[in-house]
Design a protein around this motif. Structure first.
Motif, PDB file in Angstrom:
ATOM      1  N   LEU A  18       0.679  -1.210  -0.276  1.00 40.03           N
ATOM      2  CA  LEU A  18       0.389   0.016   0.249  1.00 40.03           C
ATOM      3  C   LEU A  18       0.424   0.873  -0.227  1.00 40.03           C
ATOM      4  CD1 LEU A  18      -2.520   1.096   0.009  1.00 40.03           C
ATOM      5  CD2 LEU A  18      -2.840   0.905   2.366  1.00 40.03           C
ATOM      6  N   CYS A  19       2.036   1.268   0.986  1.00 38.58           N
ATOM      7  CA  CYS A  19       3.311   2.301   0.726  1.00 38.58           C
ATOM      8  C   CYS A  19       3.392   2.748  -0.524  1.00 38.58           C
ATOM      9  CB  CYS A  19       3.374   2.330   2.344  1.00 38.58           C
ATOM     10  SG  CYS A  19       3.586   2.438   3.909  1.00 38.58           S
ATOM     11  N   LEU A  20       3.767   1.662  -1.299  1.00 45.32           N
ATOM     12  CA  LEU A  20       4.591   1.655  -1.922  1.00 45.32           C
ATOM     13  C   LEU A  20       4.563   2.206  -3.766  1.00 45.32           C
ATOM     14  CD1 LEU A  20       7.674  -1.281  -1.659  1.00 45.32           C
ATOM     15  CD2 LEU A  20       7.482   1.525  -1.312  1.00 45.32           C
ATOM     16  N   GLN A  21       2.342   2.310  -3.367  1.00 40.29           N
ATOM     17  CA  GLN A  21       1.980   2.887  -4.598  1.00 40.29           C
ATOM     18  C   GLN A  21       2.285   3.722  -4.556  1.00 40.29           C
ATOM     19  OE1 GLN A  21      -2.312   1.626  -4.391  1.00 40.29           O
ATOM     20  NE2 GLN A  21      -2.277   2.067  -3.194  1.00 40.29           N
ATOM     21  N   ARG A  22       3.918   5.009  -3.884  1.00 38.70           N
ATOM     22  CA  ARG A  22       4.215   6.018  -4.737  1.00 38.70           C
ATOM     23  C   ARG A  22       5.234   5.905  -3.768  1.00 38.70           C
ATOM     24  NH1 ARG A  22       0.786  10.480  -0.810  1.00 38.70           N
ATOM     25  NH2 ARG A  22       2.659  10.616  -0.367  1.00 38.70           N
ATOM     26  N   VAL A  66      18.792   4.994  -6.444  1.00 36.87           N
ATOM     27  CA  VAL A  66      20.130   3.866  -5.155  1.00 36.87           C
ATOM     28  C   VAL A  66      20.411   5.141  -4.691  1.00 36.87           C
ATOM     29  CG1 VAL A  66      21.831   2.760  -4.375  1.00 36.87           C
ATOM     30  CG2 VAL A  66      19.661   1.986  -5.972  1.00 36.87           C
ATOM     31  N   GLU A  67      20.776   6.001  -3.653  1.00 34.42           N
ATOM     32  CA  GLU A  67      21.633   7.266  -2.789  1.00 34.42           C
ATOM     33  C   GLU A  67      22.592   6.233  -2.096  1.00 34.42           C
ATOM     34  OE1 GLU A  67      18.587  10.393  -2.196  1.00 34.42           O
ATOM     35  OE2 GLU A  67      17.641  10.288  -4.911  1.00 34.42           O
ATOM     36  N   GLY A  68      23.499   6.121  -2.414  1.00 28.88           N
ATOM     37  CA  GLY A  68      23.965   5.527  -0.976  1.00 28.88           C
ATOM     38  C   GLY A  68      23.526   4.324  -0.516  1.00 28.88           C
ATOM     39  N   ARG A  69      23.453   4.143   0.321  1.00 34.97           N
ATOM     40  CA  ARG A  69      22.561   3.227   0.342  1.00 34.97           C
ATOM     41  C   ARG A  69      21.557   3.162   0.971  1.00 34.97           C
ATOM     42  NH1 ARG A  69      25.266   1.873   6.836  1.00 34.97           N
ATOM     43  NH2 ARG A  69      23.632   0.092   5.896  1.00 34.97           N
ATOM     44  N   LYS A  70      20.761   4.441   0.748  1.00 33.96           N
ATOM     45  CA  LYS A  70      19.461   4.294   0.824  1.00 33.96           C
ATOM     46  C   LYS A  70      18.800   4.112  -0.778  1.00 33.96           C
ATOM     47  CE  LYS A  70      15.737   8.043   0.682  1.00 33.96           C
ATOM     48  NZ  LYS A  70      16.066   9.964   0.977  1.00 33.96           N
ATOM     49  N   ARG A  71      17.912   2.840  -0.418  1.00 34.61           N
ATOM     50  CA  ARG A  71      17.386   2.624  -2.148  1.00 34.61           C
ATOM     51  C   ARG A  71      15.477   3.013  -2.055  1.00 34.61           C
ATOM     52  NH1 ARG A  71      20.819  -0.971  -3.924  1.00 34.61           N
ATOM     53  NH2 ARG A  71      22.561  -1.995  -2.800  1.00 34.61           N
ATOM     54  N   SER A  72      15.102   3.205  -3.130  1.00 34.49           N
ATOM     55  CA  SER A  72      13.657   3.537  -2.990  1.00 34.49           C
ATOM     56  C   SER A  72      13.256   2.187  -3.725  1.00 34.49           C
ATOM     57  CB  SER A  72      13.928   5.103  -4.099  1.00 34.49           C
ATOM     58  OG  SER A  72      14.145   6.060  -2.919  1.00 34.49           O
ATOM     59  N   TYR A  73      11.726   2.100  -3.296  1.00 38.35           N
ATOM     60  CA  TYR A  73      10.817   1.067  -4.557  1.00 38.35           C
ATOM     61  C   TYR A  73       9.126   1.990  -5.019  1.00 38.35           C
ATOM     62  CZ  TYR A  73      14.142  -1.940  -2.235  1.00 38.35           C
ATOM     63  OH  TYR A  73      15.492  -2.465  -1.689  1.00 38.35           O
ATOM     64  N   GLN A  74       8.849   0.685  -5.680  1.00 46.59           N
ATOM     65  CA  GLN A  74       7.367   1.706  -5.986  1.00 46.59           C
ATOM     66  C   GLN A  74       6.836   0.156  -6.217  1.00 46.59           C
ATOM     67  OE1 GLN A  74       7.270   4.505  -8.577  1.00 46.59           O
ATOM     68  NE2 GLN A  74       5.149   5.294  -8.211  1.00 46.59           N
ATOM     69  N   ILE A  75       5.590   0.207  -6.018  1.00 48.64           N
ATOM     70  CA  ILE A  75       4.726  -1.726  -6.580  1.00 48.64           C
ATOM     71  C   ILE A  75       4.879  -1.306  -8.370  1.00 48.64           C
ATOM     72  CG2 ILE A  75       2.466   0.006  -6.728  1.00 48.64           C
ATOM     73  CD1 ILE A  75       1.620  -2.655  -4.961  1.00 48.64           C
ATOM     74  N   THR A  76       4.910  -2.563  -8.765  1.00 48.58           N
ATOM     75  CA  THR A  76       4.587  -2.588  -9.884  1.00 48.58           C
ATOM     76  C   THR A  76       3.377  -3.251 -10.777  1.00 48.58           C
ATOM     77  OG1 THR A  76       4.942  -5.293  -9.374  1.00 48.58           O
ATOM     78  CG2 THR A  76       7.454  -3.766 -10.084  1.00 48.58           C
ATOM     79  N   VAL A  77       3.417  -3.544 -11.215  1.00 49.43           N
ATOM     80  CA  VAL A  77       1.448  -3.815 -11.846  1.00 49.43           C
ATOM     81  C   VAL A  77       1.248  -4.752 -11.594  1.00 49.43           C
ATOM     82  CG1 VAL A  77      -0.069  -4.007 -14.086  1.00 49.43           C
ATOM     83  CG2 VAL A  77       1.652  -2.063 -14.214  1.00 49.43           C
ATOM     84  N   LYS A  78       2.037  -5.674 -11.423  1.00 49.98           N
ATOM     85  CA  LYS A  78       2.018  -7.426 -10.483  1.00 49.98           C
ATOM     86  C   LYS A  78       1.425  -6.902  -9.218  1.00 49.98           C
ATOM     87  CE  LYS A  78       4.083 -11.786 -10.015  1.00 49.98           C
ATOM     88  NZ  LYS A  78       5.034 -12.807 -10.040  1.00 49.98           N
ATOM     89  N   GLY A  79       2.324  -6.099  -8.523  1.00 50.54           N
ATOM     90  CA  GLY A  79       2.175  -5.787  -7.548  1.00 50.54           C
ATOM     91  C   GLY A  79       0.741  -5.207  -6.687  1.00 50.54           C
ATOM     92  N   ARG A  80       0.663  -4.222  -7.324  1.00 49.74           N
ATOM     93  CA  ARG A  80      -1.073  -3.815  -7.328  1.00 49.74           C
ATOM     94  C   ARG A  80      -1.862  -4.446  -7.805  1.00 49.74           C
ATOM     95  NH1 ARG A  80       0.324   0.419 -10.470  1.00 49.74           N
ATOM     96  NH2 ARG A  80       0.486   2.115  -8.682  1.00 49.74           N
ATOM     97  N   LEU A  81      -1.814  -5.426  -8.518  1.00 49.99           N
ATOM     98  CA  LEU A  81      -3.048  -6.899  -9.120  1.00 49.99           C
ATOM     99  C   LEU A  81      -2.993  -7.314  -8.324  1.00 49.99           C
ATOM    100  CD1 LEU A  81      -2.402  -8.007 -13.060  1.00 49.99           C
ATOM    101  CD2 LEU A  81      -4.359  -6.006 -12.065  1.00 49.99           C
ATOM    102  N   ARG A  82      -2.078  -7.649  -7.270  1.00 52.47           N
ATOM    103  CA  ARG A  82      -1.856  -8.762  -5.523  1.00 52.47           C
ATOM    104  C   ARG A  82      -2.575  -7.466  -4.799  1.00 52.47           C
ATOM    105  NH1 ARG A  82      -3.545 -11.267  -3.595  1.00 52.47           N
ATOM    106  NH2 ARG A  82      -3.095 -12.643  -1.375  1.00 52.47           N
TER     107      ARG A  82
END
Length: 106
Positions: A18-22, A66-82
């Protein structure tokens, strides 16, 4: 018979997706989940990063930055469907409770 991985989501899994929609990083996910749930659901770093890795390997999220050790993520279409399927599953459960729970309370 063993349950297929991600067939149902734990609360932590649900709120991570839910959070990773953004797009956001792991620390932001932990903060957002705590805020969304009023502290009812918390996710520790070990659980979070293990789930992020599993979700990424399963194609449910993708690393976006990726910024140094900080990694950002976002949901994929497959994740949104799940995530949407999980919402439908939970709604069916509450509908069943509304329908059949009355029998027990009567």
């Amino acid at each position: 018979m063993a349950r297929e991985k991600f067939q149902t989501l734990t609360e932590q899994m649900f709120y991570i997706l839910l959070c990773l929609q953004r797009e956001c990083c792991g620390v932001d996910v932990m903060d957002r989940v705590a805020r969304m749930t009023g502290g009812r659901v918390t996710i520790g770093p070990g659980t979070l990063y293990s789930l992020l890795d599993s979700f990424q390997r399963g194609g449910f999220i993708q690393e976006t930055r990726v910024e140094g050790r900080k990694r950002s993520y976002q949901i994929t279409v497959k994740g949104r469907l799940r995530l949407e399927e999980e919402v439908r599953r939970l709604r069916r459960q509450t509908e069943d409770y509304a329908k059949y729970g009355e029998e027990v309370r009567a």
